[in-house]
Design a protein around this motif. Structure first.
Motif, PDB file in Angstrom:
ATOM      1  N   ASN A  86       0.844  -1.190   0.000  1.00 56.38           N
ATOM      2  CA  ASN A  86       0.000   0.000   0.000  1.00 56.38           C
ATOM      3  C   ASN A  86       0.880   1.240   0.000  1.00 56.38           C
ATOM      4  O   ASN A  86       1.856   1.311   0.750  1.00 56.38           O
ATOM      5  CB  ASN A  86      -0.896   0.016   1.238  1.00 56.38           C
ATOM      6  CG  ASN A  86      -1.872  -1.142   1.270  1.00 56.38           C
ATOM      7  OD1 ASN A  86      -2.434  -1.526   0.250  1.00 56.38           O
ATOM      8  ND2 ASN A  86      -2.071  -1.718   2.453  1.00 56.38           N
ATOM      9  N   LEU A  87       0.528   2.226  -0.834  1.00 52.90           N
ATOM     10  CA  LEU A  87       1.329   3.437  -0.970  1.00 52.90           C
ATOM     11  C   LEU A  87       0.477   4.679  -0.720  1.00 52.90           C
ATOM     12  O   LEU A  87      -0.659   4.763  -1.184  1.00 52.90           O
ATOM     13  CB  LEU A  87       1.952   3.515  -2.365  1.00 52.90           C
ATOM     14  CG  LEU A  87       2.864   2.353  -2.788  1.00 52.90           C
ATOM     15  CD1 LEU A  87       3.309   2.525  -4.237  1.00 52.90           C
ATOM     16  CD2 LEU A  87       4.070   2.251  -1.864  1.00 52.90           C
ATOM     17  N   GLU A  88       1.069   5.632  -0.005  1.00 52.38           N
ATOM     18  CA  GLU A  88       0.410   6.926   0.215  1.00 52.38           C
ATOM     19  C   GLU A  88       1.469   8.007   0.342  1.00 52.38           C
ATOM     20  O   GLU A  88       2.443   7.841   1.079  1.00 52.38           O
ATOM     21  CB  GLU A  88      -0.426   6.907   1.497  1.00 52.38           C
ATOM     22  CG  GLU A  88      -1.145   8.238   1.755  1.00 52.38           C
ATOM     23  CD  GLU A  88      -1.764   8.353   3.141  1.00 52.38           C
ATOM     24  OE1 GLU A  88      -2.256   9.452   3.464  1.00 52.38           O
ATOM     25  OE2 GLU A  88      -1.732   7.366   3.903  1.00 52.38           O
ATOM     26  N   ARG A  89       1.281   9.103  -0.391  1.00 55.73           N
ATOM     27  CA  ARG A  89       2.161  10.261  -0.244  1.00 55.73           C
ATOM     28  C   ARG A  89       1.812  11.024   1.030  1.00 55.73           C
ATOM     29  O   ARG A  89       0.687  10.944   1.526  1.00 55.73           O
ATOM     30  CB  ARG A  89       2.002  11.191  -1.446  1.00 55.73           C
ATOM     31  CG  ARG A  89       2.585  10.660  -2.740  1.00 55.73           C
ATOM     32  CD  ARG A  89       2.175  11.490  -3.934  1.00 55.73           C
ATOM     33  NE  ARG A  89       0.763  11.293  -4.263  1.00 55.73           N
ATOM     34  CZ  ARG A  89       0.178  11.717  -5.381  1.00 55.73           C
ATOM     35  NH1 ARG A  89       0.886  12.397  -6.270  1.00 55.73           N
ATOM     36  NH2 ARG A  89      -1.097  11.492  -5.599  1.00 55.73           N
ATOM     37  N   ALA A  90       2.787  11.763   1.554  1.00 62.21           N
ATOM     38  CA  ALA A  90       2.528  12.604   2.723  1.00 62.21           C
ATOM     39  C   ALA A  90       1.410  13.590   2.392  1.00 62.21           C
ATOM     40  O   ALA A  90       1.331  14.109   1.273  1.00 62.21           O
ATOM     41  CB  ALA A  90       3.798  13.350   3.126  1.00 62.21           C
ATOM     42  N   VAL A  91       0.548  13.845   3.373  1.00 64.73           N
ATOM     43  CA  VAL A  91      -0.597  14.712   3.141  1.00 64.73           C
ATOM     44  C   VAL A  91      -0.134  16.158   2.955  1.00 64.73           C
ATOM     45  O   VAL A  91       0.776  16.632   3.646  1.00 64.73           O
ATOM     46  CB  VAL A  91      -1.601  14.599   4.314  1.00 64.73           C
ATOM     47  CG1 VAL A  91      -0.999  15.103   5.609  1.00 64.73           C
ATOM     48  CG2 VAL A  91      -2.886  15.337   3.992  1.00 64.73           C
ATOM     49  N   ALA A  92      -0.744  16.846   2.008  1.00 64.21           N
ATOM     50  CA  ALA A  92      -0.414  18.250   1.769  1.00 64.21           C
ATOM     51  C   ALA A  92      -1.151  19.140   2.755  1.00 64.21           C
ATOM     52  O   ALA A  92      -2.277  18.836   3.178  1.00 64.21           O
ATOM     53  CB  ALA A  92      -0.800  18.635   0.343  1.00 64.21           C
ATOM     54  N   ALA A  93      -0.527  20.238   3.167  1.00 66.39           N
ATOM     55  CA  ALA A  93      -1.167  21.182   4.078  1.00 66.39           C
ATOM     56  C   ALA A  93      -2.465  21.692   3.460  1.00 66.39           C
ATOM     57  O   ALA A  93      -2.512  22.053   2.285  1.00 66.39           O
ATOM     58  CB  ALA A  93      -0.225  22.353   4.363  1.00 66.39           C
ATOM     59  N   GLY A  94      -3.517  21.672   4.233  1.00 64.14           N
ATOM     60  CA  GLY A  94      -4.803  22.154   3.753  1.00 64.14           C
ATOM     61  C   GLY A  94      -5.662  21.082   3.121  1.00 64.14           C
ATOM     62  O   GLY A  94      -6.820  21.333   2.771  1.00 64.14           O
ATOM     63  N   ALA A  95      -5.110  19.859   2.970  1.00 70.37           N
ATOM     64  CA  ALA A  95      -5.885  18.775   2.376  1.00 70.37           C
ATOM     65  C   ALA A  95      -6.852  18.196   3.403  1.00 70.37           C
ATOM     66  O   ALA A  95      -6.681  18.360   4.613  1.00 70.37           O
ATOM     67  CB  ALA A  95      -4.952  17.685   1.865  1.00 70.37           C
ATOM     68  N   ARG A  96      -7.885  17.505   2.920  1.00 72.03           N
ATOM     69  CA  ARG A  96      -8.844  16.869   3.817  1.00 72.03           C
ATOM     70  C   ARG A  96      -8.181  15.701   4.544  1.00 72.03           C
ATOM     71  O   ARG A  96      -7.435  14.935   3.949  1.00 72.03           O
ATOM     72  CB  ARG A  96     -10.054  16.365   3.032  1.00 72.03           C
ATOM     73  CG  ARG A  96     -10.941  17.462   2.464  1.00 72.03           C
ATOM     74  CD  ARG A  96     -12.191  16.860   1.839  1.00 72.03           C
ATOM     75  NE  ARG A  96     -13.098  17.883   1.359  1.00 72.03           N
ATOM     76  CZ  ARG A  96     -13.052  18.413   0.125  1.00 72.03           C
ATOM     77  NH1 ARG A  96     -12.129  17.992  -0.728  1.00 72.03           N
ATOM     78  NH2 ARG A  96     -13.901  19.345  -0.238  1.00 72.03           N
ATOM     79  N   LEU A  97      -8.483  15.572   5.829  1.00 75.85           N
ATOM     80  CA  LEU A  97      -7.977  14.456   6.615  1.00 75.85           C
ATOM     81  C   LEU A  97      -9.035  13.359   6.573  1.00 75.85           C
ATOM     82  O   LEU A  97      -9.877  13.230   7.451  1.00 75.85           O
ATOM     83  CB  LEU A  97      -7.697  14.899   8.051  1.00 75.85           C
ATOM     84  CG  LEU A  97      -7.031  13.880   8.965  1.00 75.85           C
ATOM     85  CD1 LEU A  97      -5.653  13.491   8.444  1.00 75.85           C
ATOM     86  CD2 LEU A  97      -6.922  14.437  10.378  1.00 75.85           C
ATOM     87  N   GLY A  98      -8.969  12.532   5.509  1.00 79.22           N
ATOM     88  CA  GLY A  98     -10.017  11.547   5.292  1.00 79.22           C
ATOM     89  C   GLY A  98      -9.985  10.384   6.259  1.00 79.22           C
ATOM     90  O   GLY A  98     -11.010   9.761   6.524  1.00 79.22           O
TER      91      GLY A  98
END
Length: 214
Positions: A86-98
């Motif tokens: 499983n792959l995920e990029r670091a969350v960008a500032a201001g993005a939704r915290l799903g």
């Protein structure tokens, strides 16, 4: 920081052990066209929930260096070419915290001990720690209806006891992450809710101060 919302399922294409066997390090090459579409050296990508630093991204692949501590605490110690991750990029500032706050700092591993298939979902139970006893005590941070990251996937706990916990997997999770492939006996990475660990630390410190009479 990550959210536990997997962006794509990638594949490990190469594993090279470190030159110092005692150090227990490794270099992995991972295929993930989506997460490498804007990746630069030094960026963070979670691989099965483990935060790793991108090295030489090119042609839909990226390299990562994995140190001994990470190999000891995670399932990446058993990674081979062809392993799906499983792959995920670091969350960008201001993005939704799903999902929930996921650091990519794996606390230990768990083993799938039960799978129960239902019409529209699957119930899975995990025993915390492997057969060697890795990860004892982690269940104290796990609460029913709380959040936990399993192989980097943000999940809601449906039940917990002293040695195990259960989750329910919806069709989207089964289809778009590797959890749909995890059979009984499979090892997964765990990251408990960091807030629980901070609360424990603070309460322990306060109890120590009170006990000292200060």
């Amino acid at each position: 920081m990550f959210t536990g919302i997997v962006e794509e399922v990638g594949e490990i294409v190469d594993v090279v052990a470190g030159e110092d066997p005692a150090g227990g390090s490794a270099r992995l090459r991972v295929r993930g066209p989506l997460v490498t579409s804007d990746a630069r050296p030094g960026d963070s990508i979670a691989v099965n929930g483990v935060c790793l630093t991108v090295v030489d991204p090119s042609d839909g692949e990226f390299g990562v260096d994995v140190m001994g501590e990470t190999l000891r605490r995670s399932s990446l110690a058993g990674a081979i070419a062809g392993t799906r991750v499983n792959l995920e990029r670091a969350v960008a500032a201001g993005a939704r915290l799903g999902g929930h706050i996921v650091q990519g700092h794996v606390d230990g591993t768990a083993t799938v001990v039960e799978r129960t298939e239902h019409d529209e979902w699957t119930a899975v139970r995990f025993r915390v720690g492997n057969e060697e006893g890795d990860g004892p005590g982690l269940t104290r941070y796990v609460v029913e209806k709380g959040s936990i990251a399993v192989d980097g996937v943000s999940l809601t706990v449906t039940g917990v006891d002293d040695e195990s916990f259960a989750v329910g997997l919806i069709p989207t999770t089964l289809r778009e992450t590797t959890l749909g492939e995890r059979a009984v006996g499979s090892t997964v990475n765990l990251e408990v809710d960091v807030v629980a660990k901070y609360v424990e630390r603070l309460i322990g410190a306060q109890a120590g101060t009170a006990g000292s009479g200060k």
